[in-house]
Every structure is written in structure tokens, then in C-alpha cells.
Design a protein around this motif. Sequence first.
Motif, PDB file in Angstrom:
ATOM      1  N   ALA A   7      17.432  -3.865  38.753  1.00 12.61           N
ATOM      2  CA  ALA A   7      16.130  -3.461  39.300  1.00 12.61           C
ATOM      3  C   ALA A   7      16.297  -2.449  40.430  1.00 12.61           C
ATOM      4  N   ALA A   8      17.299  -2.645  41.262  1.00  8.15           N
ATOM      5  CA  ALA A   8      17.535  -1.698  42.360  1.00  8.15           C
ATOM      6  C   ALA A   8      17.917  -0.327  41.811  1.00  8.15           C
ATOM      7  N   LEU A   9      18.752  -0.326  40.780  1.00  8.92           N
ATOM      8  CA  LEU A   9      19.167   0.954  40.188  1.00  8.92           C
ATOM      9  C   LEU A   9      17.987   1.654  39.509  1.00  8.92           C
ATOM     10  N   ALA A  10      17.060   0.848  38.960  1.00  9.90           N
ATOM     11  CA  ALA A  10      15.928   1.424  38.222  1.00  9.90           C
ATOM     12  C   ALA A  10      14.956   2.160  39.134  1.00  9.90           C
ATOM     13  N   CYS A  11      14.966   1.872  40.445  1.00 10.17           N
ATOM     14  CA  CYS A  11      14.046   2.601  41.319  1.00 10.17           C
ATOM     15  C   CYS A  11      14.772   3.364  42.428  1.00 10.17           C
ATOM     16  N   ALA A  12      16.071   3.564  42.247  1.00 10.10           N
ATOM     17  CA  ALA A  12      16.825   4.333  43.246  1.00 10.10           C
ATOM     18  C   ALA A  12      16.506   5.822  43.115  1.00 10.10           C
ATOM     19  N   THR A  13      16.519   6.516  44.229  1.00 10.64           N
ATOM     20  CA  THR A  13      16.475   7.983  44.189  1.00 10.64           C
ATOM     21  C   THR A  13      17.884   8.572  44.219  1.00 10.64           C
ATOM     22  N   ASP A  14      18.832   7.806  44.769  1.00 13.45           N
ATOM     23  CA  ASP A  14      20.203   8.302  44.930  1.00 13.45           C
ATOM     24  C   ASP A  14      21.180   7.163  44.696  1.00 13.45           C
ATOM     25  N   VAL A  15      22.237   7.451  43.939  1.00 12.16           N
ATOM     26  CA  VAL A  15      23.290   6.460  43.714  1.00 12.16           C
ATOM     27  C   VAL A  15      24.612   7.062  44.174  1.00 12.16           C
ATOM     28  N   LEU A  16      25.285   6.364  45.086  1.00 12.15           N
ATOM     29  CA  LEU A  16      26.584   6.811  45.596  1.00 12.15           C
ATOM     30  C   LEU A  16      27.651   5.819  45.212  1.00 12.15           C
ATOM     31  N   GLY A  17      28.885   6.284  45.130  1.00 13.02           N
ATOM     32  CA  GLY A  17      29.990   5.369  44.891  1.00 13.02           C
ATOM     33  C   GLY A  17      31.191   6.108  44.342  1.00 13.02           C
ATOM     34  N   TYR A  18      32.260   5.356  44.194  1.00 15.23           N
ATOM     35  CA  TYR A  18      33.482   5.859  43.560  1.00 15.23           C
ATOM     36  C   TYR A  18      33.099   6.280  42.139  1.00 15.23           C
ATOM     37  N   ALA A  19      33.580   7.456  41.725  1.00 13.74           N
ATOM     38  CA  ALA A  19      33.093   8.088  40.489  1.00 13.74           C
ATOM     39  C   ALA A  19      33.065   7.163  39.261  1.00 13.74           C
ATOM     40  N   PRO A  20      34.141   6.382  38.991  1.00 12.91           N
ATOM     41  CA  PRO A  20      34.089   5.528  37.785  1.00 12.91           C
ATOM     42  C   PRO A  20      32.988   4.468  37.842  1.00 12.91           C
ATOM     43  N   TYR A  21      32.582   4.055  39.052  1.00 12.68           N
ATOM     44  CA  TYR A  21      31.512   3.073  39.163  1.00 12.68           C
ATOM     45  C   TYR A  21      30.154   3.762  38.985  1.00 12.68           C
ATOM     46  N   ALA A  28      29.663   6.202  37.175  1.00 19.93           N
ATOM     47  CA  ALA A  28      29.574   6.515  35.741  1.00 19.93           C
ATOM     48  C   ALA A  28      29.015   5.344  34.932  1.00 19.93           C
ATOM     49  N   ARG A  29      29.048   4.142  35.500  1.00 19.03           N
ATOM     50  CA  ARG A  29      28.530   2.967  34.793  1.00 19.03           C
ATOM     51  C   ARG A  29      27.010   2.832  34.906  1.00 19.03           C
ATOM     52  N   VAL A  30      26.412   3.609  35.818  1.00 19.46           N
ATOM     53  CA  VAL A  30      24.970   3.462  36.087  1.00 19.46           C
ATOM     54  C   VAL A  30      24.178   4.102  34.944  1.00 19.46           C
ATOM     55  N   PRO A  31      23.217   3.366  34.351  1.00 19.84           N
ATOM     56  CA  PRO A  31      22.441   3.932  33.243  1.00 19.84           C
ATOM     57  C   PRO A  31      21.765   5.236  33.655  1.00 19.84           C
ATOM     58  N   ALA A  32      21.853   6.250  32.796  1.00 20.40           N
ATOM     59  CA  ALA A  32      21.259   7.554  33.087  1.00 20.40           C
ATOM     60  C   ALA A  32      19.734   7.440  33.130  1.00 20.40           C
ATOM     61  N   ARG A  33      19.124   8.239  33.974  1.00 22.45           N
ATOM     62  CA  ARG A  33      17.678   8.176  34.118  1.00 22.45           C
ATOM     63  C   ARG A  33      17.233   9.449  34.841  1.00 22.45           C
ATOM     64  N   GLU A  34      16.070   9.976  34.458  1.00 27.35           N
ATOM     65  CA  GLU A  34      15.539  11.148  35.168  1.00 27.35           C
ATOM     66  C   GLU A  34      15.145  10.752  36.589  1.00 27.35           C
ATOM     67  N   GLY A  35      15.305  11.654  37.496  1.00 28.37           N
ATOM     68  CA  GLY A  35      14.789  11.415  38.846  1.00 28.37           C
ATOM     69  C   GLY A  35      15.759  10.715  39.769  1.00 28.37           C
ATOM     70  N   VAL A  36      16.972  10.473  39.302  1.00 31.77           N
ATOM     71  CA  VAL A  36      17.958   9.884  40.199  1.00 31.77           C
ATOM     72  C   VAL A  36      19.098  10.873  40.403  1.00 31.77           C
ATOM     73  N   ARG A  37      19.470  11.034  41.664  1.00 34.55           N
ATOM     74  CA  ARG A  37      20.612  11.899  41.984  1.00 34.55           C
ATOM     75  C   ARG A  37      21.873  11.049  42.082  1.00 34.55           C
ATOM     76  N   LEU A  38      22.890  11.437  41.339  1.00 29.63           N
ATOM     77  CA  LEU A  38      24.169  10.720  41.383  1.00 29.63           C
ATOM     78  C   LEU A  38      25.127  11.441  42.322  1.00 29.63           C
ATOM     79  N   HIS A  39      25.802  10.681  43.164  1.00 32.68           N
ATOM     80  CA  HIS A  39      26.732  11.245  44.142  1.00 32.68           C
ATOM     81  C   HIS A  39      28.099  10.569  43.980  1.00 32.68           C
ATOM     82  N   PRO A  40      28.826  10.900  42.902  1.00 33.01           N
ATOM     83  CA  PRO A  40      30.150  10.288  42.742  1.00 33.01           C
ATOM     84  C   PRO A  40      31.124  10.841  43.773  1.00 33.01           C
ATOM     85  N   SER A  41      32.036  10.006  44.229  1.00 31.44           N
ATOM     86  CA  SER A  41      33.022  10.501  45.194  1.00 31.44           C
ATOM     87  C   SER A  41      34.382   9.881  44.914  1.00 31.44           C
TER      88      SER A  41
END
Lengths: 253, 253
Positions: free
Chosen positions: B24-38, B40-53
Motif C-alpha cells: 500500500a505504501a508503494l502504491a501511493c509513493a511519489t518517490d522510491v529510493l534504495g539500493y538498485a536491486p531492491y 528493481a523489485r518495486v512494481p512499475a507504475r506511472e507517477g512514481v520516481r525511482l531513485h536507485p543507488s
Amino acid sequence: MTGSLSIAGLGPGDAALVTPEVSAALACATDVLGYAPYVARVPAREGVRLHPSDNRMELQRAGEALRLASEGRDVVMVSSGDPGVFAMAAAVFEALESAPQWREVSIRVLPGITAMLAAAARAGAPLGHDFCAISLSDNLKPWDLIELRLLAAAGAGFVIALYNPISKARPWQLGRAFECLAAILPGTTPVIFGRAAGRPDERIDVHLLAEVDAQKADMATCIIIGSPETRIIRRGDKPSLVYTPRSASGSKA
Amino acid sequence: MTGSLSIAGLGPGDAALVTPEVSAALACATDVLGYAPYVARVPAREGVRLHPSDNRMELQRAGEALRLASEGRDVVMVSSGDPGVFAMAAAVFEALESAPQWREVSIRVLPGITAMLAAAARAGAPLGHDFCAISLSDNLKPWDLIELRLLAAAGAGFVIALYNPISKARPWQLGRAFECLAAILPGTTPVIFGRAAGRPDERIDVHLLAEVDAQKADMATCIIIGSPETRIIRRGDKPSLVYTPRSASGSKA
């Protein structure tokens, strides 16, 4: 005859903390066994037989679950938290070891959010570095061994999570545990009382070891005692955060 | 401006072990940060910015998450397993403590299935009684402290879960840990190598301490070393089950 036994963790109580794996197992179970308050958490559905039982019946309940599965039923045994942490999985394997006729039963353990993870999350990140989990119940081990483990863990710098801290039949043990720990840990060590984390009656309190009152805990409380590294972040009118840094003293980083 | 930061645990890798709370938290996030392989596990969705590091960027990533949340974004920081166990939650609180301007940010920690619970469930119930979790990485604490903790835990009868057991930069530590433990534990003590539990490349192996080979572990392996009470149930062509009984020696039960 293709019965199965899934030993499933329901997490601390909030449906949002039940894994999809556990929900799927419950959705196709023919029989659900467990301590009555945990069976009561299982969503109602036609075609499933519920077998609630009393708290002190672990081995009998385990044997019943193995028998039903051996007869071809799809059985889910429910535990609170994680079934492998001070819960039903070990009881099932004890029953299995004493009853070779059930060794062919297909058995899975489905992990869950155990109480210390839920309580820690609500308080911050007190388990952020090396930690241990100790059951304070002296029903299944001698009290001397519990004191030895408390002192060994605190002496070596582990954060300590206490399960089964207090009950009507075990009224003094938690107070005695705090006395032991106070002899070797600073009085300023944070102590978290995490009660019913994730449920409507949740209550998270942060105390200091020098002034903690064991009588404020009950059976539903998970207690986390910090290490000398554990810190409290005060945030004005927001709840304080407790965390243990990733590095430990003498760090090379 | 009502941004928020959720520090969320994705569990060991299987989507069936991600809690509904985290989804549920991922479904309404505007930004997702984390180590890149993690990330990459987040379901793709429009409107969310991914910040792999990168893996070594914990404090920088934590500061970035706090900054974005303070600017009104709904940020989810993802960790593998549980975010409070050798993962990102402590790093966020370290960053928060050093940056008072972010103390008003709304922060939640969302627990997850940590590696030792997933590995334990696949192997049986090795964590069925008192246990501890130790990171074997000496990047953030001196090796002497790790040995002290290993010996204290084994000497007091704890089952031991090892996180971060081995890597290219830390090739000898796990073998040395086994040597330490073999000096005080029976050679017949079960040692579980739980690799990638819940993922397609899962591999669960049960060894005995006297003959275990550290080089068979890798970074994705969670290792669980039994106590002298831990038992192995052999089941012919089915995988063996490892469990630690609920009672400990000298038991009154």
C-alpha cells in the motif's frame, strides 16, 4: 491422499501485516487449528473447519494437525507473529519426532512478522545492530539459565528483545531481569515496552532502565532493552525515536 | 507541505512475502529510493520516481530521502528483509540525528520478513528457542568484538543467525567464525546455509559444524548455527527438518 500442514504466522494482529503467502494458505485450507484468539483472526469462509484450542495444548494441537494432514486434509496451524519464534512450529516438530508415522506428511512453515520486529518498527530501529531474543518464561527452562543468558547478552553488547515477559503465574521474573541488567548496563539504557503493535490498542512507551517499572508490562508486551550504543532522538511533540547505530564502538569506519 | 518517509521492508524477495502494508505504501509513493536491486523489485507504475543507488551510499541515500520528504514528497525507502535489521532504518535515523532541520518529517518504519525468519522457515524451526542475530561485517565494528559476541552467544546456548557472512572484501571472516564456534560447540551442531529463501534460486543446505565449508556461502546466504539443543529430523527422500525445542536443558517442564 495428498494432505498438507502449513504452520503459518499471522503477524502481530494487523491484517496489513499478514503476508499474501499466509492469506493464500488460509484461503484454501480445509482445517485451521490454533490457540482460540488466533483462530478468531482467520477470515470466515464456507468449507473450512475451525479448531480453536486452549493456550496450554501445544503438543496435543500439533499431533491433531499432523493426524488431520495425514488423512488428506489441508491443514493450517496458525500462530501469532512468526510461527518459528517462540510459537507453534517447534511444537509441531517435537510431535513429529515422537511419531514416525507422520514423517511423510508434507509440511511448510510460512514466516510472519514477529512481535519484536513490529514493536521495533513502531519505536524506530532499536534492533539496528546485533541483537538477541529471549523468552522470559521459566516454564520450559530454569530461571538460572535465563539470568545467565541475560547477563551474557548484555555483557557482550547485544540489544535484547524479551518475549513472554510477565503473566499472573510469573509475576516477578521481569522485575528480576531488569535488576540483573541494571547491574551491568547504564541506567540511561532505553527500554521499549511495545504492546499490541499494529492493533487498535497499540501502546509504545520508551523508558530508561534506571526507572522502568516491570508491572506496566503484560503478556502482550514485547520488551526491547537497548545496548550501551542505543540512542533516543527527541522530537518535541512527536514520539521519540529509538535506534541502535549500524556501527559499534571501536569501529574502524 | 505534508510529505512523509516510509522505510519499508520488501522481505527476502518473493512477492508473496511482501506485507500488504508495504504494498500500500508503494502504491501511493511519489518517490522510491534504495539500493538498485531492491528498487528493481518495486512494481512499475506511472507517477512514481525511482531513485536507485549504489550499495555503499546509505547515509547519502538517507539524507536524500529526508530532504525529499521535507519538500512534501511521499517517499518510500526500500530495504530487503526488515528495514530495522542490518538495513536502512538505522541509517535514516543516523542521518536524522545529525540534521535537526528534518526532525519534523513524518517517518514510519514498515516491518518485513527478515532473512533469518525466511531461512528458518524453509529449514524447519531452528529459531524455536532463544537466539541472536550478528552481522559478520567488520566494516562497522572491530573483528574482536564479533568474536566476543560469537563466543558469548554460543557459550550461553543461543542459536546464532549470521548476516553479511562473506564477500569478496571479507573472505576469511566466516571461516574464522566457524573455528571460534567449533571450539565450544559440539561438532554435530547443525549449521543451515539459507540462500535466497523464497526466490527461484533458493537453496537450503544443512551441514554439521565439524565439516562445514565457509566457501560455500555467499553474500545472499543467511547462516543459522544451532545450539547444543538443536535437532535434525531425517525424513528419507524429503528434506531434513532442523528445529530447536521449546524447552532447554535443566528444564522443569
